[in-house]
Design a protein around this motif. Sequence first.
Motif, PDB file in Angstrom:
ATOM      1  N   LEU A 206      38.757 -57.180   5.979  1.00  0.00           N
ATOM      2  CA  LEU A 206      38.638 -55.925   5.239  1.00  0.00           C
ATOM      3  C   LEU A 206      38.272 -55.992   3.536  1.00  0.00           C
ATOM      4  CD1 LEU A 206      41.057 -53.561   6.801  1.00  0.00           C
ATOM      5  CD2 LEU A 206      38.614 -54.047   7.566  1.00  0.00           C
ATOM      6  N   GLN A 207      38.854 -56.769   2.793  1.00  0.00           N
ATOM      7  CA  GLN A 207      38.846 -57.123   1.575  1.00  0.00           C
ATOM      8  C   GLN A 207      37.729 -57.498   0.909  1.00  0.00           C
ATOM      9  OE1 GLN A 207      42.301 -59.652   0.551  1.00  0.00           O
ATOM     10  NE2 GLN A 207      43.628 -57.850   0.427  1.00  0.00           N
ATOM     11  N   LEU A 208      36.814 -58.223   1.803  1.00  0.00           N
ATOM     12  CA  LEU A 208      35.379 -58.510   1.515  1.00  0.00           C
ATOM     13  C   LEU A 208      34.551 -57.390   1.250  1.00  0.00           C
ATOM     14  CD1 LEU A 208      34.577 -61.163   4.415  1.00  0.00           C
ATOM     15  CD2 LEU A 208      34.976 -61.695   2.110  1.00  0.00           C
ATOM     16  N   VAL A 209      34.846 -56.212   1.770  1.00  0.00           N
ATOM     17  CA  VAL A 209      34.052 -54.957   1.472  1.00  0.00           C
ATOM     18  C   VAL A 209      34.125 -54.497   0.240  1.00  0.00           C
ATOM     19  CG1 VAL A 209      33.536 -52.517   2.300  1.00  0.00           C
ATOM     20  CG2 VAL A 209      34.208 -54.269   3.867  1.00  0.00           C
ATOM     21  N   TYR A 210      35.237 -54.901  -0.509  1.00  0.00           N
ATOM     22  CA  TYR A 210      35.284 -54.467  -1.823  1.00  0.00           C
ATOM     23  C   TYR A 210      34.419 -55.260  -3.010  1.00  0.00           C
ATOM     24  CZ  TYR A 210      39.547 -51.801  -0.562  1.00  0.00           C
ATOM     25  OH  TYR A 210      40.519 -50.925   0.137  1.00  0.00           O
ATOM     26  N   LYS A 211      33.967 -56.396  -2.597  1.00  0.00           N
ATOM     27  CA  LYS A 211      32.958 -57.030  -3.120  1.00  0.00           C
ATOM     28  C   LYS A 211      31.815 -56.286  -3.335  1.00  0.00           C
ATOM     29  CE  LYS A 211      34.875 -61.816  -2.073  1.00  0.00           C
ATOM     30  NZ  LYS A 211      34.504 -62.910  -1.741  1.00  0.00           N
ATOM     31  N   PRO A 212      31.132 -55.927  -4.503  1.00  0.00           N
ATOM     32  CA  PRO A 212      29.985 -55.011  -4.372  1.00  0.00           C
ATOM     33  C   PRO A 212      28.689 -55.518  -3.855  1.00  0.00           C
ATOM     34  CG  PRO A 212      30.937 -55.485  -6.936  1.00  0.00           C
ATOM     35  CD  PRO A 212      31.851 -56.448  -5.978  1.00  0.00           C
ATOM     36  N   LEU A 213      28.667 -57.200  -3.723  1.00  0.00           N
ATOM     37  CA  LEU A 213      27.454 -57.675  -3.039  1.00  0.00           C
ATOM     38  C   LEU A 213      27.661 -57.461  -1.560  1.00  0.00           C
ATOM     39  CD1 LEU A 213      25.128 -59.537  -3.069  1.00  0.00           C
ATOM     40  CD2 LEU A 213      26.355 -61.461  -2.737  1.00  0.00           C
ATOM     41  N   LEU A 393      14.942 -49.457   1.218  1.00  0.00           N
ATOM     42  CA  LEU A 393      14.140 -49.841   0.183  1.00  0.00           C
ATOM     43  C   LEU A 393      15.028 -50.017  -1.072  1.00  0.00           C
ATOM     44  CD1 LEU A 393      11.409 -51.086  -0.795  1.00  0.00           C
ATOM     45  CD2 LEU A 393      10.732 -48.648  -1.337  1.00  0.00           C
ATOM     46  N   LEU A 394      15.595 -49.016  -1.557  1.00  0.00           N
ATOM     47  CA  LEU A 394      16.517 -48.708  -2.480  1.00  0.00           C
ATOM     48  C   LEU A 394      17.895 -49.921  -2.280  1.00  0.00           C
ATOM     49  CD1 LEU A 394      17.720 -47.550  -5.275  1.00  0.00           C
ATOM     50  CD2 LEU A 394      18.928 -45.780  -3.814  1.00  0.00           C
ATOM     51  N   SER A 395      18.203 -49.902  -1.230  1.00  0.00           N
ATOM     52  CA  SER A 395      19.718 -50.706  -0.875  1.00  0.00           C
ATOM     53  C   SER A 395      19.217 -52.319  -1.272  1.00  0.00           C
ATOM     54  CB  SER A 395      20.346 -50.396   0.273  1.00  0.00           C
ATOM     55  OG  SER A 395      19.491 -50.771   1.447  1.00  0.00           O
ATOM     56  N   VAL A 396      17.949 -52.608  -0.652  1.00  0.00           N
ATOM     57  CA  VAL A 396      17.498 -54.026  -0.780  1.00  0.00           C
ATOM     58  C   VAL A 396      17.518 -54.435  -2.349  1.00  0.00           C
ATOM     59  CG1 VAL A 396      15.746 -55.576  -0.402  1.00  0.00           C
ATOM     60  CG2 VAL A 396      16.518 -54.315   1.679  1.00  0.00           C
ATOM     61  N   GLY A 397      17.039 -53.428  -3.167  1.00  0.00           N
ATOM     62  CA  GLY A 397      16.679 -53.646  -4.721  1.00  0.00           C
ATOM     63  C   GLY A 397      18.215 -53.941  -5.126  1.00  0.00           C
ATOM     64  N   LEU A 398      19.099 -53.106  -4.673  1.00  0.00           N
ATOM     65  CA  LEU A 398      20.554 -53.074  -5.317  1.00  0.00           C
ATOM     66  C   LEU A 398      21.226 -54.581  -4.810  1.00  0.00           C
ATOM     67  CD1 LEU A 398      22.002 -49.633  -4.636  1.00  0.00           C
ATOM     68  CD2 LEU A 398      21.369 -50.554  -6.955  1.00  0.00           C
ATOM     69  N   SER A 403      23.004 -60.210  -5.957  1.00  0.00           N
ATOM     70  CA  SER A 403      23.134 -61.484  -5.601  1.00  0.00           C
ATOM     71  C   SER A 403      22.557 -62.349  -6.898  1.00  0.00           C
ATOM     72  CB  SER A 403      22.235 -61.730  -4.409  1.00  0.00           C
ATOM     73  OG  SER A 403      20.695 -61.275  -4.869  1.00  0.00           O
ATOM     74  N   GLN A 404      21.678 -61.800  -7.515  1.00  0.00           N
ATOM     75  CA  GLN A 404      21.508 -62.495  -8.945  1.00  0.00           C
ATOM     76  C   GLN A 404      23.018 -62.527  -9.745  1.00  0.00           C
ATOM     77  OE1 GLN A 404      18.044 -60.292 -10.119  1.00  0.00           O
ATOM     78  NE2 GLN A 404      16.687 -62.208  -9.881  1.00  0.00           N
ATOM     79  N   GLN A 405      23.389 -61.247  -9.916  1.00  0.00           N
ATOM     80  CA  GLN A 405      24.528 -61.400 -10.714  1.00  0.00           C
ATOM     81  C   GLN A 405      25.444 -62.381 -10.130  1.00  0.00           C
ATOM     82  OE1 GLN A 405      25.830 -57.285 -10.818  1.00  0.00           O
ATOM     83  NE2 GLN A 405      24.414 -56.669 -12.236  1.00  0.00           N
ATOM     84  N   ALA A 407      25.096 -65.267  -8.694  1.00  0.00           N
ATOM     85  CA  ALA A 407      24.477 -66.598  -8.978  1.00  0.00           C
ATOM     86  C   ALA A 407      24.796 -67.170 -10.311  1.00  0.00           C
ATOM     87  CB  ALA A 407      22.915 -66.465  -8.484  1.00  0.00           C
ATOM     88  N   VAL A 408      24.526 -66.015 -11.146  1.00  0.00           N
ATOM     89  CA  VAL A 408      24.604 -66.197 -12.803  1.00  0.00           C
ATOM     90  C   VAL A 408      26.082 -66.609 -13.135  1.00  0.00           C
ATOM     91  CG1 VAL A 408      24.567 -65.154 -15.052  1.00  0.00           C
ATOM     92  CG2 VAL A 408      22.598 -64.810 -13.077  1.00  0.00           C
ATOM     93  N   SER A 409      26.829 -65.659 -12.343  1.00  0.00           N
ATOM     94  CA  SER A 409      28.532 -65.912 -12.721  1.00  0.00           C
ATOM     95  C   SER A 409      28.793 -67.387 -12.109  1.00  0.00           C
ATOM     96  CB  SER A 409      29.114 -64.641 -12.021  1.00  0.00           C
ATOM     97  OG  SER A 409      28.938 -64.680 -10.525  1.00  0.00           O
ATOM     98  N   ALA A 410      28.291 -67.825 -10.986  1.00  0.00           N
ATOM     99  CA  ALA A 410      28.744 -68.781 -10.377  1.00  0.00           C
ATOM    100  C   ALA A 410      28.154 -70.161 -11.111  1.00  0.00           C
ATOM    101  CB  ALA A 410      28.120 -68.957  -8.976  1.00  0.00           C
ATOM    102  N   ALA A 411      27.095 -69.869 -11.653  1.00  0.00           N
ATOM    103  CA  ALA A 411      26.569 -71.036 -12.505  1.00  0.00           C
ATOM    104  C   ALA A 411      27.407 -71.127 -13.861  1.00  0.00           C
ATOM    105  CB  ALA A 411      25.311 -70.653 -13.073  1.00  0.00           C
TER     106      ALA A 411
END
Length: 411
Positions: A206-213, A393-398, A403-405, A407-411
């Motif tokens: 359930l805690q996974l849902v709290y992640k924005p991604l 269309l909107l949710s795929v953009g979000l 996912s980009q954010q 990837a940046v934080s993981a790098a």
Amino acid sequence: MATMRIRLSLLLTYFVFAILLNSVGTVILQVIHTYQISKEAASVLEGFKDIPIAVVSFVIASFLPRLGYKLALQLALMLVTLACIAMPLLPAFWTTKLLFFTVGASFALVKVSVYASIGMVTHTKAEHASLLNFIEGGFMLGVLSGYWLFAAFMDPAAPQSGGWLQVYWLLALLCVANLLLLSSTPFPKLVLPPTRALRQDFIAMLQLVYKPLVFVFVLSAFLYVLIEQGIGSWLPTFNNEVLQLPNQLSVQLTSIFAASLALGRISAGVILKKLSWYWLLNSCLIAMALLILLTLPLTRDIAHNADVNLLTAPLAAYLFPLIGLFMAPIYPVINSVMLSALPKIQHAPMTGLIVVFSALGGTTGSMITGYTFASFDGQTAFYLSLLPLSLLLLSVGLFHRQSQQLAVSAA
């Protein structure tokens, strides 16, 4: 060799369940005629399929790594075999409800196990996405086969007869054959963290849902399945009542939708090597909207033709199902992006969330379409899919931004 057997057993298990799960549109059409059921009453079959998927996934997804994916798949196949045998032996609407309830509950075990097992037999993100698209493509080939399989058991001269129920003997045989293959296939052991209470595993899921991604992802999955099931479950009835086609031909032409989905998912594996997944999905969503707007006007005022056949069916019967070609890549792509961003031990609970929200979306889409179909007409019901399509269309953009954010934080 062992890895290939695992992949084959996963593919064939998915293939069998594809036939059963996506037969709901065909069965809705048949029970309306065979058992004299209203459209509103028939629309609950989607709920009998999807609600157990959501509930079972929600309850046991976090526990499946400890139960074992192979055992879960075996249990699912045994339950569905018994449900298929009951259909011709006890022909009634309640048996149909029981079948889809069993198929739904069993598919919850199957989907979590298959998705999690993919992570066990692949080693890179590209390999994971390729195998997932391949298995999802195999799923759609199962859907395609199912339309023609059910149509072969229908009697065009007697649409109210129950002869179509005999197809379930063959489906039960397929389940048994797949169970034998699965039982003889060794699965690798998953390295698990130290044992903890089931309640803790459930809370962690359930805690996974709290992640924005993850939150944006499950919203996207919900909207996608709402659209796909709303169209797929009611396309046979649309062909029958709006395009004035006989039952058997209505089901056969619905196979174009499944073929389009299969071709789209297999092709996506090649296209994604050259094109960003985000631009591919945006192009697909826009193409879906254009096809709806251009094709549905062709379905107005079609006259009944008693001699209609595959060669003389209205043009719209061939054009509208092609929406599956553009719809196809969306679901496996967002699933792969999401799962690839998580450790393998979290694939099972994440897949549980995927199944839960997909099931809720499927039930919602089918019931909304069914009630709109009954209250207004088929064209209105399918035009309404433009609303969730815009939201997707909107949710795929979000989802892309999150996912980009990450990837940046993981790098």
